[in-house]
Design a protein around this motif. Sequence first.
Motif, PDB file in Angstrom:
ATOM      1  N   GLU A 200      29.399  36.366  47.528  1.00 31.19           N
ATOM      2  CA  GLU A 200      30.098  37.637  47.687  1.00 31.19           C
ATOM      3  C   GLU A 200      30.144  37.963  49.179  1.00 31.19           C
ATOM      4  O   GLU A 200      29.116  37.868  49.864  1.00 31.19           O
TER       5      GLU A 200
ATOM      6  N   ASN B  86      35.066  42.613  47.856  1.00 27.55           N
ATOM      7  CA  ASN B  86      35.011  43.966  47.283  1.00 27.55           C
ATOM      8  C   ASN B  86      36.267  44.752  47.638  1.00 27.55           C
ATOM      9  O   ASN B  86      36.617  44.876  48.812  1.00 27.55           O
TER      10      ASN B  86
ATOM     11  N   GLU C 181      36.499  41.967  43.329  1.00 28.00           N
ATOM     12  CA  GLU C 181      35.641  42.843  42.544  1.00 28.00           C
ATOM     13  C   GLU C 181      35.787  44.289  42.972  1.00 28.00           C
ATOM     14  O   GLU C 181      36.077  44.589  44.118  1.00 28.00           O
TER      15      GLU C 181
ATOM     16  N   ASP D 284      32.467  45.527  39.123  1.00 28.66           N
ATOM     17  CA  ASP D 284      31.236  45.539  39.915  1.00 28.66           C
ATOM     18  C   ASP D 284      30.318  46.676  39.473  1.00 28.66           C
ATOM     19  O   ASP D 284      30.794  47.694  38.967  1.00 28.66           O
TER      20      ASP D 284
ATOM     21  N   LYS E  87      29.832  42.331  36.508  1.00 31.28           N
ATOM     22  CA  LYS E  87      28.589  42.228  37.262  1.00 31.28           C
ATOM     23  C   LYS E  87      27.631  43.318  36.792  1.00 31.28           C
ATOM     24  O   LYS E  87      27.943  44.511  36.892  1.00 31.28           O
TER      25      LYS E  87
HETATM   26 MG    MG Z   1      30.309  43.921  45.055  1.00 36.32          MG
END
Ligand code: MG
Length: 286
Positions: free
Chosen positions: A59, A117, A149, A178, A199
């Motif tokens: 990530e 993100n 995400e 997320d 997640k």
């Molecule tokens: Mg994240």
Amino acid sequence: ILLPLGILMAIFTVSVVIWFSRRRLSPLGELKIAVEHKEFVLHYQPIVSLKTGACIGAEALVRWQRPDGSMTRPDLFIPLAEESGLIMQITDQVLDILVRELKPFLNANRDAHIAVNLSAQDIKSGRILPVLQQTLYGTGIDNHQIWLEATERGFMDVQAARSTIDIARTRGHAVAIDDFGTGYSSLSYLQGLPMDALKIDKSFVDTIGTDAATASVTTHIINIAKTLNLKIVAEGVETQAQADYLSARDVEYGQGWLFAKAMPANDFVAFYHKSRRQLDSDVPAS
Ligand code: MG
Ligand code: C2E
Ligand code: MG
Ligand code: MG
């Protein structure tokens, strides 16, 4: 001897002026300058297979590196960036840095992916779609190597989110929700919003092995994900006991300090290869 002295004096004066002018800025003013001067760096936190320990990607996590070298964590400036709309320029810079740093790696390792993100604004406005297309064009990076995400807030406006997500997925990007479980609208939109992964937030992983009641919530989240055919990434895995618990419940992937903290691109690439070499050498020779 006077010339170098003069240059030194000039540099000194300019530095003092910059220092004073920045000191008087509001936090938003400072952030605006950070965006203008591109003061952001990326660290990559490995995501590993809980079954094999192999790293499957990372990530991308943004940090603000101020001119004095100090690093500011994202939770200290992302909220302000979202409030002010600056987040969209930060997203653009994150994608630029990612391509600059990992283009050769992603071209050489087609199975590897990097998760980025996104903010609610990136998704709601749909602007992220042309940005992704332009940033990845001609780089050789496959769309399926870039995961997107966003937290539940990113999907709140379901109508707007759906068209962005549908198009992104049609183009090959995987979309993950997320910090799952920390928002308030968890279930209703999940049904109507096809996605690829979920997640599990660290706060649930934290309870494994400590708090029976919440740990059973974790099990429910896992079941929801399975029902909806979503891949699961558990975040904030810190102990082997947590990894074992999750693995026993068929959670595919983990991310957390047990495996690795977020690190600069070079270190991540080394981590990726090392985890895979270990995997190869674990296979008994036949
Ligand atoms: Mg994240
Ligand atoms: P997140 O996406 O949930 O990221 C996970 C955060 O948990 C990261 O913090 C990571 O360093 C931290 N973490 C991971 N494993 C562990 C662990 O085992 N123990 C502990 N104590 N912490 C762990 P970070 O980098 O400070 O990021 C915080 C949040 O900032 C992220 O949460 C994400 O929501 C946001 N963020 C980071 N980068 C970006 C970005 O480029 N764009 C946007 N819009 N948001 C970002
Ligand atoms: Mg989280
Ligand atoms: Mg998260």
